[in-house]
Design an enzyme around this catalytic site. Sequence first.
Site, PDB file in Angstrom:
ATOM      1  N   HIS A  88       0.824  -1.210   0.000  1.00 34.22           N
ATOM      2  CA  HIS A  88       0.000   0.000   0.000  1.00 34.22           C
ATOM      3  C   HIS A  88       0.853   1.253   0.000  1.00 34.22           C
ATOM      4  O   HIS A  88       2.069   1.201   0.193  1.00 34.22           O
ATOM      5  CB  HIS A  88      -0.991  -0.002   1.167  1.00 34.22           C
ATOM      6  CG  HIS A  88      -0.361  -0.035   2.533  1.00 34.22           C
ATOM      7  ND1 HIS A  88       0.233   1.059   3.118  1.00 34.22           N
ATOM      8  CD2 HIS A  88      -0.257  -1.040   3.436  1.00 34.22           C
ATOM      9  CE1 HIS A  88       0.659   0.740   4.318  1.00 34.22           C
ATOM     10  NE2 HIS A  88       0.388  -0.545   4.542  1.00 34.22           N
ATOM     11  N   CYS A 104       3.252  -5.081   6.446  1.00 39.69           N
ATOM     12  CA  CYS A 104       2.882  -4.687   5.087  1.00 39.69           C
ATOM     13  C   CYS A 104       4.083  -4.057   4.378  1.00 39.69           C
ATOM     14  O   CYS A 104       5.073  -3.710   5.001  1.00 39.69           O
ATOM     15  CB  CYS A 104       1.721  -3.689   5.110  1.00 39.69           C
ATOM     16  SG  CYS A 104       0.142  -4.462   5.525  1.00 39.69           S
TER      17      CYS A 104
END
Length: 129
Positions: A88, A104
Site C-alpha cells: 500500500h 505490510c
Amino acid sequence: KLRTNAYRVEIDLGRNLLRVLEAGRVVMRETVAAGTGGTPTPTGLFYTTILVQYSDPGGAYGPYAFGLSAFSEVLFSFGGGNGQVAIHGTNAPWALGQDVSHGCVRMRNPAIRRMAGFLPLGTPVRITA
C-alpha cells in the site's frame, strides 16, 4: 475464467526493493518499507487478492492497497482485520527504505496509483529476505 498474466512482483526485503516485471522485463522499481523485526513481512510466493481504494488518499495507507494472500506470522488481527499483508501507499514517504511497518509493504503514493492502474488481481508476488 483462466487467463494468462504477464506480470510478476518481486520484493527483496534485504534491499527494501520492489520490482514489477512484465514478460520478464522490469517496468517498475521502487524503494519500499517493510516489517520490523518484531512484526516481519512474511517471505514466500503469494498473489494479489484484492485492490482497495481509500477515501482519504493522504491517510496512512495511501490511495490504494493490494491485499496479498500472505498473512502475518505474529499478528492474527490488525485494524479490525485478520492480519492480511498488503502492498500500500504511505503518508510517511521519508520512512521508505527502512523496516518500520507491521508487516505490510509501503511504497510511494504515485507508485501505488500507477500499479493500481495496470496490475491485475492474481499477480504472483515473491517476497524474499
